[in-house]
Design a protein around this motif. Sequence first.
Motif, PDB file in Angstrom:
ATOM      1  N   ALA A  51       0.828  -1.209   0.000  1.00  0.00           N
ATOM      2  CA  ALA A  51       0.000   0.000   0.000  1.00  0.00           C
ATOM      3  C   ALA A  51       0.861   1.258   0.000  1.00  0.00           C
ATOM      4  CB  ALA A  51      -0.921  -0.008   1.223  1.00  0.00           C
ATOM      5  N   ILE A  52       1.935   1.257   0.779  1.00  0.00           N
ATOM      6  CA  ILE A  52       2.817   2.427   0.857  1.00  0.00           C
ATOM      7  C   ILE A  52       3.473   2.699  -0.487  1.00  0.00           C
ATOM      8  CG2 ILE A  52       4.988   3.243   1.861  1.00  0.00           C
ATOM      9  CD1 ILE A  52       4.112   1.839   4.480  1.00  0.00           C
ATOM     10  N   LEU A  53       3.947   1.654  -1.137  1.00  0.00           N
ATOM     11  CA  LEU A  53       4.629   1.842  -2.418  1.00  0.00           C
ATOM     12  C   LEU A  53       3.671   2.337  -3.497  1.00  0.00           C
ATOM     13  CD1 LEU A  53       7.045  -1.229  -2.538  1.00  0.00           C
ATOM     14  CD2 LEU A  53       7.575   1.156  -2.026  1.00  0.00           C
ATOM     15  N   VAL A  54       2.433   1.871  -3.466  1.00  0.00           N
ATOM     16  CA  VAL A  54       1.457   2.337  -4.453  1.00  0.00           C
ATOM     17  C   VAL A  54       1.163   3.817  -4.248  1.00  0.00           C
ATOM     18  CG1 VAL A  54      -0.951   2.173  -5.184  1.00  0.00           C
ATOM     19  CG2 VAL A  54       0.398   0.093  -4.868  1.00  0.00           C
ATOM     20  N   VAL A  55       0.895   4.205  -2.996  1.00  0.00           N
ATOM     21  CA  VAL A  55       0.546   5.603  -2.722  1.00  0.00           C
ATOM     22  C   VAL A  55       1.731   6.526  -2.976  1.00  0.00           C
ATOM     23  CG1 VAL A  55      -0.165   7.216  -0.911  1.00  0.00           C
ATOM     24  CG2 VAL A  55      -1.254   4.975  -1.077  1.00  0.00           C
ATOM     25  N   GLN A  56       2.921   6.115  -2.558  1.00  0.00           N
ATOM     26  CA  GLN A  56       4.076   6.989  -2.744  1.00  0.00           C
ATOM     27  C   GLN A  56       4.575   7.001  -4.191  1.00  0.00           C
ATOM     28  OE1 GLN A  56       7.259   6.812   0.035  1.00  0.00           O
ATOM     29  NE2 GLN A  56       5.964   6.847   1.831  1.00  0.00           N
ATOM     30  N   GLY A  57       4.388   5.901  -4.899  1.00  0.00           N
ATOM     31  CA  GLY A  57       4.916   5.827  -6.257  1.00  0.00           C
ATOM     32  C   GLY A  57       4.003   6.414  -7.322  1.00  0.00           C
ATOM     33  N   TRP A  58       2.696   6.411  -7.069  1.00  0.00           N
ATOM     34  CA  TRP A  58       1.753   6.901  -8.068  1.00  0.00           C
ATOM     35  C   TRP A  58       1.908   8.414  -8.226  1.00  0.00           C
ATOM     36  CZ3 TRP A  58      -1.554   3.317 -10.401  1.00  0.00           C
ATOM     37  CH2 TRP A  58      -2.446   3.850 -11.329  1.00  0.00           C
ATOM     38  N   ASN A  59       2.181   8.859  -9.446  1.00  0.00           N
ATOM     39  CA  ASN A  59       2.283  10.299  -9.738  1.00  0.00           C
ATOM     40  C   ASN A  59       3.507  10.940  -9.085  1.00  0.00           C
ATOM     41  OD1 ASN A  59       0.997  12.514 -11.149  1.00  0.00           O
ATOM     42  ND2 ASN A  59       0.464  13.366  -9.161  1.00  0.00           N
ATOM     43  N   ILE A  60       4.537  10.142  -8.815  1.00  0.00           N
ATOM     44  CA  ILE A  60       5.666  10.626  -8.029  1.00  0.00           C
ATOM     45  C   ILE A  60       6.439  11.730  -8.747  1.00  0.00           C
ATOM     46  CG2 ILE A  60       7.284   8.874  -8.890  1.00  0.00           C
ATOM     47  CD1 ILE A  60       8.469   8.731  -6.069  1.00  0.00           C
ATOM     48  N   SER A  61       6.495  11.691 -10.080  1.00  0.00           N
ATOM     49  CA  SER A  61       7.277  12.697 -10.799  1.00  0.00           C
ATOM     50  C   SER A  61       6.551  14.031 -10.929  1.00  0.00           C
ATOM     51  CB  SER A  61       7.639  12.181 -12.193  1.00  0.00           C
ATOM     52  OG  SER A  61       6.470  11.986 -12.972  1.00  0.00           O
ATOM     53  N   ALA A  62       5.240  14.020 -10.733  1.00  0.00           N
ATOM     54  CA  ALA A  62       4.442  15.235 -10.942  1.00  0.00           C
ATOM     55  C   ALA A  62       4.134  15.986  -9.660  1.00  0.00           C
ATOM     56  CB  ALA A  62       3.131  14.890 -11.656  1.00  0.00           C
ATOM     57  N   TYR A  63       4.299  15.345  -8.506  1.00  0.00           N
ATOM     58  CA  TYR A  63       3.958  16.014  -7.243  1.00  0.00           C
ATOM     59  C   TYR A  63       4.853  15.462  -6.146  1.00  0.00           C
ATOM     60  CZ  TYR A  63       1.038  18.292  -3.742  1.00  0.00           C
ATOM     61  OH  TYR A  63       0.580  19.108  -2.742  1.00  0.00           O
ATOM     62  N   PRO A  64       5.413  16.307  -5.273  1.00  0.00           N
ATOM     63  CA  PRO A  64       5.272  17.769  -5.195  1.00  0.00           C
ATOM     64  C   PRO A  64       6.165  18.489  -6.203  1.00  0.00           C
ATOM     65  CG  PRO A  64       6.744  17.011  -3.488  1.00  0.00           C
ATOM     66  CD  PRO A  64       6.248  15.770  -4.187  1.00  0.00           C
ATOM     67  N   THR A  65       6.168  19.823  -6.115  1.00  0.00           N
ATOM     68  CA  THR A  65       6.957  20.642  -7.017  1.00  0.00           C
ATOM     69  C   THR A  65       8.446  20.320  -6.864  1.00  0.00           C
ATOM     70  OG1 THR A  65       5.328  22.408  -6.805  1.00  0.00           O
ATOM     71  CG2 THR A  65       7.461  23.005  -7.729  1.00  0.00           C
ATOM     72  N   LEU A  66       9.135  20.262  -7.990  1.00  0.00           N
ATOM     73  CA  LEU A  66      10.578  20.028  -7.949  1.00  0.00           C
ATOM     74  C   LEU A  66      11.271  21.114  -7.138  1.00  0.00           C
ATOM     75  CD1 LEU A  66      11.241  19.160 -11.712  1.00  0.00           C
ATOM     76  CD2 LEU A  66      10.622  17.609  -9.866  1.00  0.00           C
ATOM     77  N   SER A  67      12.267  20.718  -6.369  1.00  0.00           N
ATOM     78  CA  SER A  67      13.006  21.688  -5.556  1.00  0.00           C
ATOM     79  C   SER A  67      14.454  21.765  -6.010  1.00  0.00           C
ATOM     80  CB  SER A  67      12.944  21.317  -4.068  1.00  0.00           C
ATOM     81  OG  SER A  67      13.802  20.233  -3.783  1.00  0.00           O
TER      82      SER A  67
END
Length: 550
Positions: A51-67
């Motif tokens: 569950a953690i990997l799905v939530v953290q990995g989904w859309n990972i490149s788009a959010y949050p804003t690049l720093s």
Amino acid sequence: MTSTLPAVTTSTVPAQRRPAPEVRSADRTPPPARLRSSRLDLLLCGALLAAILVVQGWNISAYPTLSDDEGTYLAQAWAVQQGKGLAHYTYWYDHPPLGWLQLALLTWIPSALDPGAMTVGTMRLAMLLISAVSAVLVYVLGRRLSLPRWAAGLAMALFGLSPLSVVLQREIFLDNIAVMWLLLAFCLAASPSRHLWHHFGAGLAAAAGVLTKETMLVVLPALLVTMWRHSHRDTRKFALTGAVTACALAGFSYPLFALLKGELLPGSGHVSLWDGVTYQMTRPGSGFILDRGTGSYGVLQSWLYYDRVLPLGGLVGALLLLATWRWSVTARALAGPALTVAILAALALRPNGYLPAMYVIQALPFLALVLAAGTASAAHAVLRRWRAEGERRLVTGGRYALAAVLAVAAGAYVVPRWYDGDRTAVTADANAPYRAAATWLGSEVENPGDTRVLVDDALWLDLVHAGYRPGLGAIWFYKADLDPAVTKTMPHGWRDLDYVVASPTVRRDAVDLPNVKAAIEHSAPVATFGTGPDRIEIRRIQQAAVGGAR
């Protein structure tokens, strides 16, 4: 421990000499010797990890804003991979290099397969491995600190699924890697087998954490407390001595490295470790964390915006555990994590300390552990009261009833808030302006090899892959004012530049950077992506202002 005494019947032992049955504290559940020895532990840990990997990995490149920090660490890892030294510019001892050396290893295979993939958004996927290891270590540590199975699972879920954790653990921060090493050190320190090599290993893991991010140094007293409590009395002195020695010897490799390079102390024509430490210790503070309008207060509000449950609930849980450690077995078992939270909270409350946004990362696993421990203690307190009142028949069924009540109460408060935060993380696209700017700079500039652009590090690698010369064509904007190796290639200052990419980071910090500020003032936007304060402007240096200087 298996008894070696022969079995006897009750009738063969006088009543007054019968050994009393072992009484186990209601708030202490013995952990399994090893996680792999319990199928239920493996199933629960595996389900939560998925569950953690799905939530953290989904859309990972788009959010949050690049720093910019993410870009800096990844660019330094790229420099290591390319054999260009420890950084893509002059390494000046801002942090120990072990962190991005590990990043270089994590990203080596994907960057070798596709060099263009070595960008911040794509390489965030490497952080999933760090998150996975850290989440499992939280579960293991919870069990080794005698949390019941469900409470260890709760700690793992709090750590991995809180919106605050999802946002910060996605980012390429050294703190995330350092936390993984610190969790490993705590797990080794709390090993139920109490082997001496576990404590030596804990010292080495702690040193790796400190050499990844030096701020982990403040957590080491809490690690020693954990090691003291879980070491065997007969070998405690050897264990602690070995752990401290291993940690110190590994840690001293960093100043030894600086000494061998002739960069330990300040001198003419070179950077020094002393200057780096002095800068970190004397950098301007961001104000008191509880004073409205200060930078620290803004950072606190950004944490609470994503999640109030984990930071505030964990802090309260830590204080309660420390206050009750004398008479609570759970409090004594969790003394190390509780002390870690207390130390980090005390440092955050300094009147005028510097508080970066990623500071809370090092507290997240310990906040989760103490909050789960507090929940377990409350549940066991209710069970003890039922026993005291003689309602023994309700205890077995009461466990499930209590668990159901707690789950419903927690769900009613936490789930809606976490759902909103995690839904944003898996659906929002905060980095479309960055991608559009990178595409424009790669396609609309006719001769990138001869073009000089000031840019923040979040886009630096994108420009390098697009054909801009590293360090001379694509210039990390700080270096245009702060690095003599770069400023000497700009004899006319901002007039020697062609473009400046005015991202939020560049606009914010240009106030203290004369060349960057002048470049913005003497340029005009040719492309703008996004709106408002988050927009990215690609600005061309006005040739009329440059005149014949170039």
